[in-house]
Design a protein around this motif. Structure first.
Motif, mmCIF file in Angstrom:
data_model
loop_
_atom_site.group_PDB
_atom_site.id
_atom_site.type_symbol
_atom_site.label_atom_id
_atom_site.label_comp_id
_atom_site.label_asym_id
_atom_site.label_seq_id
_atom_site.Cartn_x
_atom_site.Cartn_y
_atom_site.Cartn_z
ATOM 1 N N GLU A 93 0.838 -1.181 0.000
ATOM 2 C CA GLU A 93 0.000 0.000 0.000
ATOM 3 C C GLU A 93 0.884 1.245 0.000
ATOM 4 O O GLU A 93 2.103 1.168 0.164
ATOM 5 N N ARG A 94 0.246 2.394 -0.175
ATOM 6 C CA ARG A 94 0.971 3.663 -0.194
ATOM 7 C C ARG A 94 1.673 3.923 1.140
ATOM 8 O O ARG A 94 2.781 4.444 1.186
ATOM 9 N N THR A 95 1.037 3.549 2.246
ATOM 10 C CA THR A 95 1.546 3.892 3.582
ATOM 11 C C THR A 95 2.487 2.848 4.149
ATOM 12 O O THR A 95 3.500 3.179 4.768
ATOM 13 N N TYR A 96 2.189 1.590 3.936
ATOM 14 C CA TYR A 96 2.944 0.524 4.605
ATOM 15 C C TYR A 96 3.961 -0.073 3.649
ATOM 16 O O TYR A 96 3.654 -0.968 2.870
ATOM 17 N N ARG A 97 5.202 0.446 3.730
ATOM 18 C CA ARG A 97 6.266 -0.016 2.849
ATOM 19 C C ARG A 97 7.543 -0.242 3.642
ATOM 20 O O ARG A 97 7.744 0.328 4.706
ATOM 21 N N THR A 98 8.400 -1.085 3.090
ATOM 22 C CA THR A 98 9.674 -1.418 3.723
ATOM 23 C C THR A 98 10.806 -0.949 2.826
ATOM 24 O O THR A 98 10.794 -1.214 1.625
ATOM 25 N N ARG A 99 11.792 -0.274 3.389
ATOM 26 C CA ARG A 99 12.930 0.181 2.604
ATOM 27 C C ARG A 99 14.008 -0.887 2.573
ATOM 28 O O ARG A 99 14.248 -1.590 3.557
ATOM 29 N N PHE A 100 14.643 -1.021 1.422
ATOM 30 C CA PHE A 100 15.741 -1.967 1.311
ATOM 31 C C PHE A 100 16.905 -1.504 2.184
ATOM 32 O O PHE A 100 17.126 -0.305 2.381
ATOM 33 N N GLY A 101 17.673 -2.476 2.683
ATOM 34 C CA GLY A 101 18.829 -2.168 3.504
ATOM 35 C C GLY A 101 19.971 -1.569 2.700
ATOM 36 O O GLY A 101 19.972 -1.588 1.464
ATOM 37 N N LYS A 102 20.969 -1.056 3.401
ATOM 38 C CA LYS A 102 22.081 -0.348 2.768
ATOM 39 C C LYS A 102 22.828 -1.220 1.770
ATOM 40 O O LYS A 102 23.171 -0.784 0.668
ATOM 41 N N GLU A 103 23.102 -2.477 2.129
ATOM 42 C CA GLU A 103 23.860 -3.347 1.230
ATOM 43 C C GLU A 103 23.074 -3.629 -0.053
ATOM 44 O O GLU A 103 23.628 -3.632 -1.154
ATOM 45 N N THR A 104 21.765 -3.854 0.079
ATOM 46 C CA THR A 104 20.954 -4.106 -1.103
ATOM 47 C C THR A 104 20.859 -2.853 -1.963
ATOM 48 O O THR A 104 20.971 -2.916 -3.192
ATOM 49 N N ARG A 105 20.683 -1.692 -1.328
ATOM 50 C CA ARG A 105 20.595 -0.440 -2.086
ATOM 51 C C ARG A 105 21.848 -0.197 -2.911
ATOM 52 O O ARG A 105 21.785 0.292 -4.034
ATOM 53 N N ARG A 106 22.990 -0.547 -2.345
ATOM 54 C CA ARG A 106 24.245 -0.348 -3.072
ATOM 55 C C ARG A 106 24.246 -1.133 -4.385
ATOM 56 O O ARG A 106 24.800 -0.690 -5.394
ATOM 57 N N ALA A 107 23.590 -2.294 -4.386
ATOM 58 C CA ALA A 107 23.547 -3.131 -5.586
ATOM 59 C C ALA A 107 22.691 -2.513 -6.689
ATOM 60 O O ALA A 107 22.785 -2.925 -7.845
ATOM 61 N N PHE A 108 21.872 -1.510 -6.357
ATOM 62 C CA PHE A 108 21.057 -0.847 -7.383
ATOM 63 C C PHE A 108 21.895 0.071 -8.273
ATOM 64 O O PHE A 108 21.443 0.461 -9.349
ATOM 65 N N GLU A 109 23.075 0.451 -7.814
ATOM 66 C CA GLU A 109 24.024 1.220 -8.635
ATOM 67 C C GLU A 109 23.370 2.460 -9.244
ATOM 68 O O GLU A 109 23.540 2.769 -10.428
ATOM 69 N N CYS A 110 22.617 3.193 -8.443
ATOM 70 C CA CYS A 110 21.904 4.364 -8.941
ATOM 71 C C CYS A 110 22.871 5.520 -9.197
ATOM 72 O O CYS A 110 23.689 5.858 -8.343
ATOM 73 N N THR A 111 22.777 6.112 -10.387
ATOM 74 C CA THR A 111 23.595 7.263 -10.748
ATOM 75 C C THR A 111 22.734 8.283 -11.484
ATOM 76 O O THR A 111 21.704 7.947 -12.064
ATOM 77 N N ALA A 112 23.161 9.541 -11.441
ATOM 78 C CA ALA A 112 22.477 10.605 -12.175
ATOM 79 C C ALA A 112 23.512 11.398 -12.953
ATOM 80 O O ALA A 112 24.677 11.502 -12.547
ATOM 81 N N LEU A 113 23.080 11.961 -14.074
ATOM 82 C CA LEU A 113 23.992 12.713 -14.927
ATOM 83 C C LEU A 113 23.299 13.985 -15.396
ATOM 84 O O LEU A 113 22.208 13.939 -15.963
ATOM 85 N N MET A 114 23.934 15.134 -15.158
ATOM 86 C CA MET A 114 23.441 16.421 -15.639
ATOM 87 C C MET A 114 24.203 16.792 -16.902
ATOM 88 O O MET A 114 25.433 16.785 -16.925
ATOM 89 N N GLU A 115 23.459 17.090 -17.959
ATOM 90 C CA GLU A 115 24.050 17.557 -19.204
ATOM 91 C C GLU A 115 23.337 18.831 -19.621
ATOM 92 O O GLU A 115 22.326 19.218 -19.027
ATOM 93 N N GLU A 116 23.835 19.506 -20.639
ATOM 94 C CA GLU A 116 23.204 20.738 -21.085
ATOM 95 C C GLU A 116 21.807 20.445 -21.622
ATOM 96 O O GLU A 116 21.630 19.720 -22.590
ATOM 97 N N GLY A 117 20.811 20.993 -20.959
ATOM 98 C CA GLY A 117 19.441 20.844 -21.423
ATOM 99 C C GLY A 117 18.758 19.543 -21.068
ATOM 100 O O GLY A 117 17.600 19.334 -21.445
ATOM 101 N N LYS A 118 19.403 18.647 -20.333
ATOM 102 C CA LYS A 118 18.744 17.398 -19.945
ATOM 103 C C LYS A 118 19.454 16.768 -18.759
ATOM 104 O O LYS A 118 20.597 17.118 -18.439
ATOM 105 N N TRP A 119 18.779 15.842 -18.126
ATOM 106 C CA TRP A 119 19.385 15.069 -17.037
ATOM 107 C C TRP A 119 18.823 13.654 -17.103
ATOM 108 O O TRP A 119 17.790 13.400 -17.712
ATOM 109 N N SER A 120 19.547 12.730 -16.493
ATOM 110 C CA SER A 120 19.132 11.324 -16.554
ATOM 111 C C SER A 120 19.457 10.618 -15.252
ATOM 112 O O SER A 120 20.349 11.031 -14.498
#
Length: 210
Positions: free
Chosen positions: A113-140
């Motif tokens: 549900e919207r209210t009852y959620r569990t966050r992944f732990g630090k070690e699991t989050r690291r495996a998501f390898e999330c990155t962001a990139l700012m470029e001229e006129g766009k971001w990803s």
């Protein structure tokens, strides 16, 4: 479901932008116009899903910098995935939710549900390898949803060509000055809520181009 997506198999993250892109262009909740927003989703067998979302927006809001910060009040991308469970007595529907802003701050969690959620732990989050990139006129924003993290929630999934699941993708910004919401699969309701699995798109893993 009206919307559907074919998720092509790829051999590595480097091949992700060779798959057919999807558009995030269904306006929601009074939004009149959004920046052009699109993404790529591919599946590496025995590894996981790779996702990249791109927004052609010159000056995104970039408030948070740390994982698990509440990334509302930012320009952000959001993704939902829902798989059939291999675990007995797992509440359904249990979906995964990934939200990342233009700084790459990530919320990664799962719940029913919207209210009852569990966050992944630090070690699991690291495996998501999330990155962001700012470029001229766009971001990803790019991330990996590893099979190990999926099976942490669902149990064994045996994902491969022919497997189906459900998903949706969003561009959002939650300030009075810059407020826009759009989805890949339309949510036909006047009540703002991204956590509506019955309106997710149906997805199928298909053989990638040789």
């Amino acid at each position: 479901m009206a919307a559907s997506i074919k998720v092509e198999t790829i051999r590595s993250r480097e091949e992700l932008e060779e798959v057919t892109p999807f558009q995030v262009d269904n306006l929601l909740w009074g939004t009149k116009k959004i920046p052009k927003t699109y993404g790529y989703l591919g599946f590496v067998p025995n590894d996981g899903f790779y996702l990249k979302m791109i927004c052609e927006e010159a000056d995104p809001l970039r408030t948070y910098t740390k994982d698990q910060d509440p990334v509302y009040q930012d320009s952000a991308m959001e993704a939902f995935f829902l798989f059939e469970s291999g675990k007995e007595r797992l509440p359904k529907p249990t979906y995964l939710n990934f939200e990342a802003n233009a700084n790459g701050a990530l919320i990664a969690e799962y719940g029913t549900e919207r209210t009852y959620r569990t966050r992944f732990g630090k070690e699991t989050r690291r495996a998501f390898e999330c990155t962001a990139l700012m470029e001229e006129g766009k971001w990803s924003v790019s991330l990996r949803a590893p099979i190990t993290a999926l099976e942490e929630v669902y149990g064994s999934l045996s994902l491969g060509v022919g497997s189906t699941f459900f998903c949706n993708f969003y561009k959002l910004s939650e300030t009075a000055a810059v407020e826009h919401y759009a989805a890949y699969a339309l949510i036909p309701t006047k009540i703002p809520s991204f956590h509506v699995p019955e309106y997710f798109a149906e997805a199928e893993i298909v053989e990638g181009r040789k």
